[in-house]
Write a protein that holds these residues in place. Structure first.
Motif, PDB file in Angstrom:
ATOM      1  N   ASN A 123      91.718 121.363 -30.054  1.00  0.00           N
ATOM      2  CA  ASN A 123      92.744 120.322 -30.123  1.00  0.00           C
ATOM      3  C   ASN A 123      93.798 120.655 -31.184  1.00  0.00           C
ATOM      4  O   ASN A 123      94.163 119.817 -31.993  1.00  0.00           O
ATOM      5  N   GLN A 124      94.240 121.925 -31.174  1.00  0.00           N
ATOM      6  CA  GLN A 124      95.302 122.441 -32.053  1.00  0.00           C
ATOM      7  C   GLN A 124      94.872 122.646 -33.511  1.00  0.00           C
ATOM      8  O   GLN A 124      95.705 122.866 -34.384  1.00  0.00           O
ATOM      9  N   PHE A 125      93.580 122.569 -33.791  1.00  0.00           N
ATOM     10  CA  PHE A 125      93.040 122.863 -35.117  1.00  0.00           C
ATOM     11  C   PHE A 125      93.013 124.381 -35.310  1.00  0.00           C
ATOM     12  O   PHE A 125      92.790 125.094 -34.328  1.00  0.00           O
ATOM     13  N   PRO A 126      93.205 124.932 -36.470  1.00  0.00           N
ATOM     14  CA  PRO A 126      93.413 124.283 -37.753  1.00  0.00           C
ATOM     15  C   PRO A 126      94.850 123.847 -38.029  1.00  0.00           C
ATOM     16  O   PRO A 126      95.090 123.079 -38.955  1.00  0.00           O
ATOM     17  N   GLY A 127      95.829 124.346 -37.271  1.00  0.00           N
ATOM     18  CA  GLY A 127      97.201 123.863 -37.411  1.00  0.00           C
ATOM     19  C   GLY A 127      97.717 123.918 -38.829  1.00  0.00           C
ATOM     20  O   GLY A 127      97.702 124.969 -39.465  1.00  0.00           O
ATOM     21  N   VAL A 128      98.153 122.763 -39.339  1.00  0.00           N
ATOM     22  CA  VAL A 128      98.739 122.707 -40.680  1.00  0.00           C
ATOM     23  C   VAL A 128      97.720 122.999 -41.778  1.00  0.00           C
ATOM     24  O   VAL A 128      98.086 123.216 -42.925  1.00  0.00           O
ATOM     25  N   MET A 129      96.462 123.045 -41.428  1.00  0.00           N
ATOM     26  CA  MET A 129      95.404 123.313 -42.417  1.00  0.00           C
ATOM     27  C   MET A 129      94.920 124.762 -42.371  1.00  0.00           C
ATOM     28  O   MET A 129      93.895 125.099 -42.953  1.00  0.00           O
ATOM     29  N   THR A 130      95.656 125.637 -41.693  1.00  0.00           N
ATOM     30  CA  THR A 130      95.220 127.016 -41.500  1.00  0.00           C
ATOM     31  C   THR A 130      94.857 127.704 -42.810  1.00  0.00           C
ATOM     32  O   THR A 130      93.784 128.302 -42.926  1.00  0.00           O
ATOM     33  N   HIS A 131      95.724 127.624 -43.783  1.00  0.00           N
ATOM     34  CA  HIS A 131      95.474 128.299 -45.059  1.00  0.00           C
ATOM     35  C   HIS A 131      94.180 127.800 -45.710  1.00  0.00           C
ATOM     36  O   HIS A 131      93.349 128.595 -46.170  1.00  0.00           O
ATOM     37  N   HIS A 132      93.993 126.485 -45.734  1.00  0.00           N
ATOM     38  CA  HIS A 132      92.806 125.906 -46.369  1.00  0.00           C
ATOM     39  C   HIS A 132      91.530 126.262 -45.614  1.00  0.00           C
ATOM     40  O   HIS A 132      90.492 126.517 -46.218  1.00  0.00           O
ATOM     41  N   VAL A 133      91.606 126.289 -44.293  1.00  0.00           N
ATOM     42  CA  VAL A 133      90.448 126.648 -43.477  1.00  0.00           C
ATOM     43  C   VAL A 133      90.055 128.104 -43.721  1.00  0.00           C
ATOM     44  O   VAL A 133      88.878 128.426 -43.902  1.00  0.00           O
ATOM     45  N   CYS A 134      91.040 128.991 -43.754  1.00  0.00           N
ATOM     46  CA  CYS A 134      90.768 130.414 -44.011  1.00  0.00           C
ATOM     47  C   CYS A 134      90.145 130.603 -45.382  1.00  0.00           C
ATOM     48  O   CYS A 134      89.175 131.344 -45.541  1.00  0.00           O
ATOM     49  N   GLU A 135      90.711 129.933 -46.368  1.00  0.00           N
ATOM     50  CA  GLU A 135      90.203 130.036 -47.731  1.00  0.00           C
ATOM     51  C   GLU A 135      88.794 129.462 -47.852  1.00  0.00           C
ATOM     52  O   GLU A 135      87.931 130.038 -48.498  1.00  0.00           O
ATOM     53  N   GLY A 136      88.570 128.333 -47.220  1.00  0.00           N
ATOM     54  CA  GLY A 136      87.285 127.647 -47.343  1.00  0.00           C
ATOM     55  C   GLY A 136      86.142 128.295 -46.585  1.00  0.00           C
ATOM     56  O   GLY A 136      85.014 128.339 -47.070  1.00  0.00           O
ATOM     57  N   LEU A 137      86.418 128.800 -45.388  1.00  0.00           N
ATOM     58  CA  LEU A 137      85.353 129.350 -44.552  1.00  0.00           C
ATOM     59  C   LEU A 137      85.080 130.827 -44.804  1.00  0.00           C
ATOM     60  O   LEU A 137      83.953 131.281 -44.656  1.00  0.00           O
ATOM     61  N   GLY A 138      86.102 131.572 -45.128  1.00  0.00           N
ATOM     62  CA  GLY A 138      85.934 133.014 -45.250  1.00  0.00           C
ATOM     63  C   GLY A 138      85.947 133.674 -43.878  1.00  0.00           C
ATOM     64  O   GLY A 138      85.782 133.022 -42.842  1.00  0.00           O
ATOM     65  N   ILE A 139      86.121 134.989 -43.874  1.00  0.00           N
ATOM     66  CA  ILE A 139      86.320 135.737 -42.633  1.00  0.00           C
ATOM     67  C   ILE A 139      85.113 135.676 -41.702  1.00  0.00           C
ATOM     68  O   ILE A 139      85.247 135.432 -40.511  1.00  0.00           O
ATOM     69  N   GLU A 140      83.925 135.894 -42.228  1.00  0.00           N
ATOM     70  CA  GLU A 140      82.740 135.934 -41.349  1.00  0.00           C
ATOM     71  C   GLU A 140      82.489 134.588 -40.689  1.00  0.00           C
ATOM     72  O   GLU A 140      82.213 134.522 -39.495  1.00  0.00           O
ATOM     73  N   ASN A 141      82.571 133.505 -41.440  1.00  0.00           N
ATOM     74  CA  ASN A 141      82.356 132.177 -40.860  1.00  0.00           C
ATOM     75  C   ASN A 141      83.468 131.808 -39.894  1.00  0.00           C
ATOM     76  O   ASN A 141      83.228 131.160 -38.876  1.00  0.00           O
ATOM     77  N   LEU A 142      84.661 132.227 -40.205  1.00  0.00           N
ATOM     78  CA  LEU A 142      85.808 131.970 -39.340  1.00  0.00           C
ATOM     79  C   LEU A 142      85.592 132.608 -37.970  1.00  0.00           C
ATOM     80  O   LEU A 142      85.826 131.988 -36.936  1.00  0.00           O
TER      81      LEU A 142
END
Length: 183
Positions: free
Chosen positions: A74-93
């Motif tokens: 549903n268009q996630f992460p959208g405006v939160m892309t930077h925070h999601v990348c930072e929070g989850l890390g590459i492997e979890n992403l």
């Protein structure tokens, strides 16, 4: 040559803007401590940051709010892309996606001076392709996972000329250039 400030700490964004405005405007990057409002409205975020930047600099300035919007989420992460990348890390992403998940990179850029406010949007549709974590740029992981169908390349692997044609930011910057060239 007139100067246009770009409120960003991202050297890649700055380089792209300098290439597109080359010979027309001098683009100077500036690091500002801007508050990002909490909303899912990307245009509102861009405009809010631009107004803050102009209040600080009192000079013509642009800001860019970019993100990746994944259809199945549903268009996630959208405006939160930077925070999601930072929070989850590459492997979890990487665990969140399957090959060929539809996605869109979107960039909303706002220009502001003492008389005008102009907002433009550039977007590119593509797919997410899972890759080994060693092939993913940790500074911008989605660009290493996002494949641009028109050229059958990952966004991260596009050269400068291809970025002007196929990147969300390149598209938005070209639109902006056309709108502010005679200001």
């Amino acid at each position: 040559m007139r100067k246009l400030y770009f409120a960003t700490t991202n050297n890649f964004k700055l380089k792209q803007a300098k290439e597109i405005f080359d010979g027309i405007l001098e683009i100077e990057g500036v690091k500002l401590d801007l508050v990002e409002i909490q909303t899912l409205d990307q245009e509102l975020i861009s405009k809010h940051k631009a107004k803050q930047a102009f209040e600080i600099l009192k000079q013509p300035v642009i800001v860019d709010d970019a993100g990746i919007f994944i259809e199945k989420y549903n268009q996630f992460p959208g405006v939160m892309t930077h925070h999601v990348c930072e929070g989850l890390g590459i492997e979890n992403l990487s665990c969140l996606f399957n090959d060929n998940d539809k996605a869109q990179f979107r960039s909303v850029i706002t220009y502001i001076d003492n008389e005008k406010e102009i907002t433009v949007c550039g977007s590119i549709d593509g797919v997410i392709i899972k890759r080994d974590t060693s092939q993913i740029d940790s500074r911008n992981p989605f660009s290493s996972l996002f494949k641009v169908p028109e050229v059958n390349k990952f966004m991260h692997d596009l050269d400068s000329d291809e970025l002007k044609l196929y990147s969300h930011r390149g598209m938005a910057l070209k639109q902006l250039k056309e709108k502010i060239i005679n200001i």
